[in-house]
Write a protein that holds these residues in place. Structure first.
Motif, PDB file in Angstrom:
ATOM      1  N   TYR A  44       0.821  -1.211   0.000  1.00 61.67           N
ATOM      2  CA  TYR A  44       0.000   0.000   0.000  1.00 61.67           C
ATOM      3  C   TYR A  44       0.853   1.259   0.000  1.00 61.67           C
ATOM      4  CZ  TYR A  44      -4.817  -1.610   0.323  1.00 61.67           C
ATOM      5  OH  TYR A  44      -6.050  -2.126   0.024  1.00 61.67           O
ATOM      6  N   SER A  45       1.962   1.240   0.727  1.00 64.83           N
ATOM      7  CA  SER A  45       2.835   2.412   0.740  1.00 64.83           C
ATOM      8  C   SER A  45       3.469   2.643  -0.616  1.00 64.83           C
ATOM      9  CB  SER A  45       3.919   2.246   1.812  1.00 64.83           C
ATOM     10  OG  SER A  45       4.763   1.133   1.520  1.00 64.83           O
ATOM     11  N   GLN A  46       3.852   1.559  -1.311  1.00 65.44           N
ATOM     12  CA  GLN A  46       4.396   1.704  -2.657  1.00 65.44           C
ATOM     13  C   GLN A  46       3.352   2.240  -3.625  1.00 65.44           C
ATOM     14  OE1 GLN A  46       5.974  -2.244  -3.518  1.00 65.44           O
ATOM     15  NE2 GLN A  46       8.060  -1.508  -3.172  1.00 65.44           N
ATOM     16  N   THR A  47       2.103   1.784  -3.466  1.00 70.93           N
ATOM     17  CA  THR A  47       1.023   2.271  -4.334  1.00 70.93           C
ATOM     18  C   THR A  47       0.784   3.755  -4.122  1.00 70.93           C
ATOM     19  OG1 THR A  47      -0.019   0.094  -4.244  1.00 70.93           O
ATOM     20  CG2 THR A  47      -1.382   1.929  -4.987  1.00 70.93           C
ATOM     21  N   SER A  48       0.828   4.189  -2.857  1.00 68.17           N
ATOM     22  CA  SER A  48       0.607   5.608  -2.566  1.00 68.17           C
ATOM     23  C   SER A  48       1.715   6.469  -3.151  1.00 68.17           C
ATOM     24  CB  SER A  48       0.523   5.813  -1.045  1.00 68.17           C
ATOM     25  OG  SER A  48      -0.555   5.074  -0.512  1.00 68.17           O
ATOM     26  N   GLN A  49       2.963   5.978  -3.068  1.00 69.11           N
ATOM     27  CA  GLN A  49       4.082   6.750  -3.614  1.00 69.11           C
ATOM     28  C   GLN A  49       4.012   6.843  -5.127  1.00 69.11           C
ATOM     29  OE1 GLN A  49       7.618   4.879  -2.114  1.00 69.11           O
ATOM     30  NE2 GLN A  49       7.225   5.493  -0.002  1.00 69.11           N
ATOM     31  N   SER A  50       3.596   5.766  -5.777  1.00 63.71           N
ATOM     32  CA  SER A  50       3.546   5.770  -7.233  1.00 63.71           C
ATOM     33  C   SER A  50       2.427   6.674  -7.756  1.00 63.71           C
ATOM     34  CB  SER A  50       3.352   4.342  -7.758  1.00 63.71           C
ATOM     35  OG  SER A  50       2.119   3.807  -7.295  1.00 63.71           O
ATOM     36  N   ARG A  51       1.347   6.842  -6.948  1.00 59.45           N
ATOM     37  CA  ARG A  51       0.231   7.664  -7.375  1.00 59.45           C
ATOM     38  C   ARG A  51       0.317   9.095  -6.878  1.00 59.45           C
ATOM     39  NH1 ARG A  51      -4.932   3.608  -6.361  1.00 59.45           N
ATOM     40  NH2 ARG A  51      -4.288   1.972  -7.820  1.00 59.45           N
ATOM     41  N   GLY A  52       1.320   9.369  -6.070  1.00 60.32           N
ATOM     42  CA  GLY A  52       1.462  10.719  -5.551  1.00 60.32           C
ATOM     43  C   GLY A  52       1.088  10.786  -4.088  1.00 60.32           C
ATOM     44  N   GLN A  53       1.575  11.798  -3.424  1.00 65.61           N
ATOM     45  CA  GLN A  53       1.362  11.928  -1.986  1.00 65.61           C
ATOM     46  C   GLN A  53      -0.080  12.293  -1.640  1.00 65.61           C
ATOM     47  OE1 GLN A  53       4.215  14.696  -0.495  1.00 65.61           O
ATOM     48  NE2 GLN A  53       5.949  13.344  -0.856  1.00 65.61           N
ATOM     49  N   GLU A  54      -0.856  12.784  -2.592  1.00 66.34           N
ATOM     50  CA  GLU A  54      -2.220  13.175  -2.307  1.00 66.34           C
ATOM     51  C   GLU A  54      -3.150  11.973  -2.146  1.00 66.34           C
ATOM     52  OE1 GLU A  54      -3.491  15.869  -5.257  1.00 66.34           O
ATOM     53  OE2 GLU A  54      -2.030  17.423  -4.736  1.00 66.34           O
ATOM     54  N   GLN A  55      -2.702  10.826  -2.593  1.00 63.68           N
ATOM     55  CA  GLN A  55      -3.536   9.631  -2.473  1.00 63.68           C
ATOM     56  C   GLN A  55      -3.586   9.205  -1.003  1.00 63.68           C
ATOM     57  OE1 GLN A  55      -5.293   8.161  -4.840  1.00 63.68           O
ATOM     58  NE2 GLN A  55      -4.644   9.653  -6.372  1.00 63.68           N
ATOM     59  N   LYS A  56      -4.793   9.131  -0.472  1.00 66.06           N
ATOM     60  CA  LYS A  56      -5.032   8.767   0.913  1.00 66.06           C
ATOM     61  C   LYS A  56      -6.020   7.612   0.932  1.00 66.06           C
ATOM     62  CE  LYS A  56      -2.445  12.069   2.573  1.00 66.06           C
ATOM     63  NZ  LYS A  56      -1.227  11.806   3.343  1.00 66.06           N
ATOM     64  N   PRO A  57      -6.095   6.842   2.015  1.00 63.51           N
ATOM     65  CA  PRO A  57      -5.360   6.975   3.264  1.00 63.51           C
ATOM     66  C   PRO A  57      -3.998   6.306   3.217  1.00 63.51           C
ATOM     67  CG  PRO A  57      -6.906   5.207   3.461  1.00 63.51           C
ATOM     68  CD  PRO A  57      -7.101   5.767   2.082  1.00 63.51           C
ATOM     69  N   SER A  58      -3.210   6.562   4.234  1.00 65.08           N
ATOM     70  CA  SER A  58      -1.904   5.921   4.363  1.00 65.08           C
ATOM     71  C   SER A  58      -1.916   5.022   5.591  1.00 65.08           C
ATOM     72  CB  SER A  58      -0.817   6.982   4.496  1.00 65.08           C
ATOM     73  OG  SER A  58      -1.035   7.768   5.654  1.00 65.08           O
ATOM     74  N   PHE A  59      -1.206   3.902   5.482  1.00 68.24           N
ATOM     75  CA  PHE A  59      -1.123   2.927   6.572  1.00 68.24           C
ATOM     76  C   PHE A  59       0.273   2.984   7.192  1.00 68.24           C
ATOM     77  CE2 PHE A  59      -4.510   1.332   3.904  1.00 68.24           C
ATOM     78  CZ  PHE A  59      -5.455   0.887   4.815  1.00 68.24           C
ATOM     79  N   SER A  60       0.324   3.064   8.513  1.00 66.56           N
ATOM     80  CA  SER A  60       1.585   3.078   9.257  1.00 66.56           C
ATOM     81  C   SER A  60       1.666   1.803  10.087  1.00 66.56           C
ATOM     82  CB  SER A  60       1.680   4.308  10.152  1.00 66.56           C
ATOM     83  OG  SER A  60       1.646   5.495   9.381  1.00 66.56           O
ATOM     84  N   PHE A  61       2.702   1.022   9.867  1.00 63.10           N
ATOM     85  CA  PHE A  61       2.835  -0.305  10.469  1.00 63.10           C
ATOM     86  C   PHE A  61       3.551  -0.227  11.811  1.00 63.10           C
ATOM     87  CE2 PHE A  61       5.262  -4.204  11.143  1.00 63.10           C
ATOM     88  CZ  PHE A  61       4.284  -5.181  11.003  1.00 63.10           C
ATOM     89  N   GLN A  62       3.008  -0.929  12.808  1.00 59.17           N
ATOM     90  CA  GLN A  62       3.633  -1.058  14.122  1.00 59.17           C
ATOM     91  C   GLN A  62       3.499  -2.501  14.571  1.00 59.17           C
ATOM     92  OE1 GLN A  62       5.246   1.198  15.930  1.00 59.17           O
ATOM     93  NE2 GLN A  62       4.836   3.026  14.696  1.00 59.17           N
TER      94      GLN A  62
END
Length: 700
Positions: free
Chosen positions: A676-694
């Motif tokens: 998902y993080s790679q998909t967001s980067q490839s589509r631009g930073q405006e693409q939301k939401p973002s997932f943060s892994f812990q």
């Protein structure tokens, strides 16, 4: 009002750390060597002495970080909590590498490991290039050039082992503030200790093996390996230290640690022998580089022993059908701890030596007088406790003596990471759901504050059989309450195929929970936990001052008279012995102060405990919020679908993904987050939401 002092302390921490790091980078250079000789010459004529200078420059910066860190954490606790936006650190926490052999590596971990490897390469290059330029063979060996080079390479490998040893004990400090500043869970930081220990043993083996190789070529092994030199390196001490380190490392391998934990536990205490003979082998000047971790570890160990001496008792126990028990202990109302914290428990009737960590299921903001832990009967120790509690008549008759317990903790990350997210996706497997209970317990009463309350929480729970669903009992009231519809459950039962059963029907069948009240009298103490952070900073500073004072006094009384003759040199073992004595006196003094402080705290009157009677939550027709939950039989969760669905349902743009369970589950969730993080980067930073892994751990 606290933001400015907090910022200044954070800036001071950065400056101290940068200065300490600069020492390691400059130490291999000729510029530092020349400057240091001048500084030592000046210090030798002052009260500080050379030993005091080494301590102040090489050791105290790390201790200062811990002292300032306590003050920073104290101020941070007083700051009002607010929702934080997505930071660069949250981006670095996402997994970049997922491998079954090395596990899950985040961007931050890869960055730190890469910088440490570069530092080791720089240290080795700077030292070995200087050695090769000199090319002065050892007179006693009369070595040819190629053998001399092998000998110097082996020697410099010892410096790399020293660098690893300098950091080895820092990740396993429970009460000190080094890793608490970073908000890293103790169980997670253990793997950094394992990495550093493995690297240290590797370099130490190369160091010793290369040296023995040269001795063997010159037929000098019998002469050199038994030498106990009066001045300089003591070869025999180094050999003892290396053998001890190898024994510790071998017994720490997973094959032994998991199956023969007692062997791992007892042989690990050989670190005392390892450190002592390392000092005798390397000498006090090299020892001051690795001394910070040893200093903090010993003081941390003493404080934990003092903390765990008063025994408390079990107020009540709840027995679940899935061979799990929830224990409730009394706690000091002033004790506060963060979600996902763990507490170490020892029950003398079962074992006088075994300490077991358990995730705390209650919240200190909700339960003022009690603290709860959930235990699954899987091993010998936990099964023994479960069987003892199952024999209810015997337990109630002998409860006060039978279930006295000693506690150590709570320990947990200082930063509440879940507060910075708009929504939470919690993924758990089996007993791994327990670290999430304290998070959910704190979210419920905080919903009135929109600055800290997540918009939506989804708990994905994977279990082998339907009986384990009863483990969700502590959070079922939040799931069934229609007014608190923020929590949604997705339960996956992997080894059963019953497609017609609903979650309501399963919960009705497994909701038989037996409650046992054990303590009617009040003998023992409440769980107190760690001391005040400001007091910890003062104690650490006091121990440092006492050590430096004794070290300077001993050097003036014993070492200085021997300097009258320029040709006379003090034996290395005597200098090392003075260091050991100074350290022992500092620890004894600190122990007395800490014991008196703990005794004063125990003598303070604590209000009577008011344990709340909690009844099992049963699903009924009145639970209107129940229909939003799901249960799936005979299948594992498809995390791609879960992530996509939750992203569409969630109103927030920043989603925190917390996972706790088997490694295969963690890897699957990490891979999905990475995609998902790679998909967001490839589509631009405006693409939301973002997932943060812990990733959370509940076992060592």
């Amino acid at each position: 009002m606290t933001k400015i002092p907090s910022f200044l302390l954070k800036l001071l921490l950065v400056l101290i750390f940068a200065g300490w790091l600069s020492l390691w980078l400059l130490k291999p250079t000729q510029l530092w060597t020349k400057s240091w000789k001048i500084a030592e010459a000046k210090a030798s004529t002052s009260f500080l002495t050379q030993a005091g200078l080494n301590f102040a420059v090489y050791t105290f910066p790390v201790i200062a970080i811990a002292i300032v860190g306590f003050m920073y954490l104290e101020l941070k606790q007083k700051e009002p909590t607010s929702r934080k936006g997505r930071s660069s650190l949250s981006v670095l926490s996402n997994p970049l590498v997922v491998n079954r052999y090395i596990g899950i590596l985040s961007g931050f971990e890869i960055l730190v490991v890469s910088l440490f490897v570069i530092f080791l390469a720089w240290t080795f290059y700077a030292r070995i290039s200087s050695d090769f330029k000199k090319m002065i063979p050892i007179k006693s060996f009369t070595l040819p050039v190629w053998q001399y080079r092998i000998f110097r390479v082996a020697t410099r490998c010892g410096l790399l082992a020293e660098a690893c040893l300098a950091l080895l004990l820092l990740p396993i400090l429970r009460g000190m503030s080094i890793f608490r500043l970073l908000g890293i869970q103790f169980e997670a930081s253990v793997r950094y200790h394992i990495w550093l220990g493995t690297a240290m043993i590797l370099f130490a083996t190369l160091h010793g093996g290369g040296t023995f190789l040269i001795w063997g070529m010159k037929h000098r092994i019998g002469d050199e390996m038994w030498r106990w030199q009066k001045v300089g390196r003591i070869y025999l001490a180094g050999e003892i230290s290396l053998v001890t380190g190898l024994v510790i490392w071998i017994t720490s391998l997973p094959q032994i640690r998991r199956k023969r934990f007692e062997i791992f536990y007892y042989t690990h205490h050989l670190y005392i022998v390892f450190i002592l003979f390392f000092l005798l082998h390397a000498g006090d000047r090299h020892f001051y580089m690795v001394f910070p971790g040893i200093f903090l570890f010993c003081l941390d160990k003493i404080l934990r022993i003092i903390q765990s001496r008063p025994e408390t008792y079990i107020l009540s126990a709840r027995i679940f059908p899935s061979k799990a028990i929830e224990l409730t202990l009394p706690k000091d109302p002033r004790l506060k701890y963060t979600p996902t914290s763990v507490i170490y428990v020892k029950i003398p009737r079962i074992s006088n030596f075994q300490w077991h960590p358990f995730s705390i299921t209650s919240s200190s903001k909700v339960d003022k007088d009690t603290i709860s832990i959930l235990i699954k009967a899987e091993g010998r120790w936990t099964s023994t406790l479960y069987n003892m509690l199952r024999s209810k008549p015997d337990a109630e008759a002998d409860g006060m003596r039978f279930f006295h317990v000693a506690t150590e903790g709570p320990y947990g990350p200082s930063s509440l990471d879940f507060l910075r997210y708009d929504s939470l996706l919690l993924v758990a497997g089996g007993i791994g759901v327990t670290p999430f209970f304290s998070i959910l317990q704190e979210i419920a009463p905080a919903r009135s504050n929109k600055n800290v309350s997540p918009v939506k929480v989804q708990l994905v729970y994977t279990i082998k059989d339907s009986q384990s669903i009863c483990l969700l009992d502590p959070v079922l009231p939040h799931a069934f309450d229609a007014e608190q519809s923020y929590l949604k459950l997705k339960v996956f039962v992997t080894r059963e195929h019953q497609s017609n059963r609903s979650l309501r029907e399963v919960l009705v069948e497994v909701s038989k929970i037996q409650t046992i009240h054990l303590a009617n009298k009040r003998s023992g103490h409440a769980v107190y936990g760690l001391e005040n952070l400001r007091w910890m900073a003062v104690l650490l500073l006091l121990a440092s001052i006492i050590f430096l004072a004794f070290l300077s006094i001993f050097n003036h009384i014993i070492i200085r008279p021997n300097k009258k003759s320029a040709e006379q040199k003090t034996a290395s073992s005597i200098v090392d012995l003075l260091l050991i004595c100074s350290f022992a006196l500092a620890l004894i003094s600190s122990t007395l102060v800490a014991t008196l402080w703990r005794w004063k705290r125990l003598s303070e009157e604590i209000p009577p405990f008011s344990e709340k009677e909690r009844k099992p939550m049963k699903p009924t027709e009145s639970n209107r919020g129940f229909d939003q939950h799901e249960i799936h039989f005979g299948a594992r969760p498809n995390f791609k679908d879960i992530f996509s669905q939750f992203a569409n349902e969630s109103k927030g743009s920043n989603i925190g993904v917390f996972v706790c369970g088997p490694e295969t589950m963690k890897e699957s969730v990490a891979i999905t987050c990475h995609q998902y993080s790679q998909t967001s980067q490839s589509r631009g930073q405006e693409q939301k939401p973002s997932f943060s892994f812990q990733s959370l751990n509940f076992t060592l």
